[in-house]
Design an enzyme around this catalytic site. Structure first.
Site, PDB file in Angstrom:
ATOM      1  N   THR A  27      58.873  38.796 145.298  1.00  9.78           N
ATOM      2  CA  THR A  27      57.799  38.168 144.526  1.00  9.78           C
ATOM      3  C   THR A  27      56.952  39.244 143.855  1.00  9.78           C
ATOM      4  O   THR A  27      56.734  40.313 144.431  1.00  9.78           O
ATOM      5  CB  THR A  27      56.925  37.321 145.476  1.00  9.78           C
ATOM      6  OG1 THR A  27      57.759  36.314 146.069  1.00  9.78           O
ATOM      7  CG2 THR A  27      55.782  36.638 144.734  1.00  9.78           C
ATOM      8  N   SER A  29      55.315  41.096 139.937  1.00  6.59           N
ATOM      9  CA  SER A  29      55.651  41.424 138.554  1.00  6.59           C
ATOM     10  C   SER A  29      56.815  42.409 138.446  1.00  6.59           C
ATOM     11  O   SER A  29      57.422  42.520 137.382  1.00  6.59           O
ATOM     12  CB  SER A  29      54.414  41.999 137.849  1.00  6.59           C
ATOM     13  OG  SER A  29      53.946  43.145 138.519  1.00  6.59           O
ATOM     14  N   GLY A  83      58.917  43.838 145.735  1.00  3.43           N
ATOM     15  CA  GLY A  83      57.918  44.815 145.324  1.00  3.43           C
ATOM     16  C   GLY A  83      57.052  45.248 146.497  1.00  3.43           C
ATOM     17  O   GLY A  83      57.278  44.858 147.645  1.00  3.43           O
ATOM     18  N   ALA A  84      56.045  46.067 146.208  1.00  2.00           N
ATOM     19  CA  ALA A  84      55.097  46.501 147.239  1.00  2.00           C
ATOM     20  C   ALA A  84      53.791  46.910 146.576  1.00  2.00           C
ATOM     21  O   ALA A  84      53.767  47.280 145.397  1.00  2.00           O
ATOM     22  CB  ALA A  84      55.663  47.673 148.043  1.00  2.00           C
ATOM     23  N   ASP A  85      52.729  46.831 147.342  1.00  2.61           N
ATOM     24  CA  ASP A  85      51.419  47.267 146.842  1.00  2.61           C
ATOM     25  C   ASP A  85      51.162  48.735 147.153  1.00  2.61           C
ATOM     26  O   ASP A  85      50.491  49.429 146.384  1.00  2.61           O
ATOM     27  CB  ASP A  85      50.324  46.379 147.437  1.00  2.61           C
ATOM     28  CG  ASP A  85      50.549  44.934 147.037  1.00  2.61           C
ATOM     29  OD1 ASP A  85      50.496  44.651 145.831  1.00  2.61           O
ATOM     30  OD2 ASP A  85      50.823  44.105 147.915  1.00  2.61           O
ATOM     31  N   LYS A  95      52.150  44.968 151.655  1.00  3.06           N
ATOM     32  CA  LYS A  95      52.581  43.920 150.740  1.00  3.06           C
ATOM     33  C   LYS A  95      51.642  42.716 150.869  1.00  3.06           C
ATOM     34  O   LYS A  95      50.842  42.639 151.778  1.00  3.06           O
ATOM     35  CB  LYS A  95      54.016  43.495 151.061  1.00  3.06           C
ATOM     36  CG  LYS A  95      55.027  44.540 150.610  1.00  3.06           C
ATOM     37  CD  LYS A  95      56.480  44.102 150.818  1.00  3.06           C
ATOM     38  CE  LYS A  95      56.840  42.753 150.295  1.00  3.06           C
ATOM     39  NZ  LYS A  95      56.538  42.529 148.872  1.00  3.06           N
ATOM     40  N   GLY A  97      49.954  41.399 147.941  1.00  3.63           N
ATOM     41  CA  GLY A  97      49.017  41.274 146.829  1.00  3.63           C
ATOM     42  C   GLY A  97      49.164  39.936 146.112  1.00  3.63           C
ATOM     43  O   GLY A  97      48.203  39.366 145.616  1.00  3.63           O
ATOM     44  N   GLU A 104      58.084  36.901 152.554  1.00  6.67           N
ATOM     45  CA  GLU A 104      58.682  38.201 152.214  1.00  6.67           C
ATOM     46  C   GLU A 104      59.073  38.961 153.482  1.00  6.67           C
ATOM     47  O   GLU A 104      60.130  39.586 153.548  1.00  6.67           O
ATOM     48  CB  GLU A 104      57.692  39.037 151.406  1.00  6.67           C
ATOM     49  CG  GLU A 104      57.460  38.517 150.005  1.00  6.67           C
ATOM     50  CD  GLU A 104      56.346  39.244 149.264  1.00  6.67           C
ATOM     51  OE1 GLU A 104      56.395  39.261 148.028  1.00  6.67           O
ATOM     52  OE2 GLU A 104      55.433  39.784 149.908  1.00  6.67           O
ATOM     53  N   LYS A 122      52.440  53.156 143.112  1.00  5.65           N
ATOM     54  CA  LYS A 122      52.453  52.550 144.459  1.00  5.65           C
ATOM     55  C   LYS A 122      52.728  53.571 145.568  1.00  5.65           C
ATOM     56  O   LYS A 122      52.595  53.254 146.741  1.00  5.65           O
ATOM     57  CB  LYS A 122      53.503  51.424 144.526  1.00  5.65           C
ATOM     58  CG  LYS A 122      53.375  50.353 143.456  1.00  5.65           C
ATOM     59  CD  LYS A 122      52.111  49.555 143.626  1.00  5.65           C
ATOM     60  CE  LYS A 122      51.950  48.424 142.622  1.00  5.65           C
ATOM     61  NZ  LYS A 122      52.927  47.377 142.686  1.00  5.65           N
TER      62      LYS A 122
HETATM   63  C1  5RP Z   1      53.602  39.692 146.738  1.00 10.70           C
HETATM   64  C2  5RP Z   1      53.900  41.115 146.959  1.00 10.70           C
HETATM   65  C3  5RP Z   1      54.299  41.919 145.781  1.00 10.70           C
HETATM   66  O1  5RP Z   1      55.590  42.381 145.984  1.00 10.70           O
HETATM   67  C4  5RP Z   1      53.341  43.054 145.610  1.00 10.70           C
HETATM   68  O2  5RP Z   1      52.037  42.519 145.452  1.00 10.70           O
HETATM   69  C5  5RP Z   1      53.683  43.927 144.393  1.00 10.70           C
HETATM   70  O3  5RP Z   1      53.534  43.200 143.226  1.00 10.70           O
HETATM   71  P1  5RP Z   1      53.771  43.819 141.795  1.00 10.70           P
HETATM   72  O4  5RP Z   1      55.209  44.157 141.677  1.00 10.70           O
HETATM   73  O5  5RP Z   1      53.338  42.701 140.867  1.00 10.70           O
HETATM   74  O6  5RP Z   1      52.867  45.011 141.651  1.00 10.70           O
HETATM   75  O7  5RP Z   1      53.841  41.637 148.046  1.00 10.70           O
HETATM   76  O8  5RP Z   1      53.152  39.075 147.909  1.00 10.70           O
END
Ligand code: 5RP
Length: 235
Positions: A27, A29, A83-85, A95, A97, A104, A122
């Site tokens: 999940t 962007s 993805g990851a924050d 994670k 965000g 996830e 990141k």
């Molecule tokens: C969602 C997540 C996303 O993977 C994380 O926030 C990264 O998002 P992005 O690729 O939009 O920066 O953990 O719950």
């Protein structure tokens, strides 16, 4: 090569998916671009099935024509792209965000291989500048917040567009500003021990590979030196 680092990382990870795989669909962007690319590959004949980690990803995957399998109906997920924050040098992650952390994490835990896609912003020496998302049940969430704050953070109920944010599981998210996290594994355990916590966004020992898109247009792939089982003892 794409000038968009998130797109480059997502599309590169989608190239690592092989025929017949069951694929966890992350999940956010960056995962968005992986799902988009997988959709293209499916339309070209790649036989895969996806397990989405959120309603947002399910809707995108369906639009892309990716066949889906209910997580309840499969015991194996071959590879997940998410993805990851924040990502630290030991591949520990923050994670959540986007609020999809519980699904996830469950999908990551069930995955033979977890690939994290991100832009280089990141990468962090230590986790914690990004407030740690913690999913909590709505019943008694104020009590849970106090318990979390007793661990050394400031916990804020997530609000979006003037409304309390509700996860796909009907729960709330507390964003917990701990500052630099010295021991992610210990903190994850202590948060998980609080009654009312569904899951934290700390992912320890779950990521196997990271694919980093850079602003100069290049892509860097890093591999975890030892399998997560050696790090956590449980996988
Ligand atoms: C969602 C997540 C996303 O993977 C994380 O926030 C990264 O998002 P992005 O690729 O939009 O920066 O953990 O719950």
């Amino acid at each position: 090569m794409s000038a968009n680092p998130k797109k480059a990382a997502g599309e590169r990870a989608a190239e690592l998916v092989d025929d017949g795989m069951i694929v966890g669909l992350g999940t956010g962007s960056t995962a968005f671009y992986a799902i988009q690319k997988l959709g293209e590959r499916v339309r070209e004949g790649l036989p895969i099935r996806g397990v989405p980690t959120s309603e947002q990803s399910r809707i995108q995957a369906e639009r892309e024509g990716i066949p889906l399998v209910d997580f309840a109906e499969t015991i194996r997920i071959d590879l997940t792209i998410d993805g990851a924050d924040e990502i630290d040098p030991a591949f520990n992650l923050i994670k959540g965000g986007g609020g999809a952390l519980f699904r996830e994490k469950l999908v990551a835990t069930a995955s033979t291989r977890e690939i994290i896609v991100a832009d280089e912003s990141k990468l962090k020496e230590r986790l914690g500048a990004f407030p740690l998302p913690v999913e909590v049940v709505p019943f008694g969430w104020q009590f849970v917040r106090l318990k979390l704050e007793a661990l050394g953070c400031r916990a804020t109920l997530r609000v979006r567009e003037n409304r309390t944010f509700v996860t796909d599981n009907g729960n709330h998210v507390l964003d917990c500003a701990f500052g630099a996290i010295d021991d992610p594994e210990d903190l994850e355990r202590r948060i998980g021990a609080i009654c009312g916590v569904v899951e934290s966004g700390l992912f320890v020992g779950l990521a196997h590979q990271i694919v980093i898109g850079k602003t100069d247009g290049t892509i860097e792939e890093r591999y975890r030196p030892q399998p997560p089982s050696a790090a956590t003892g449980v996988r």
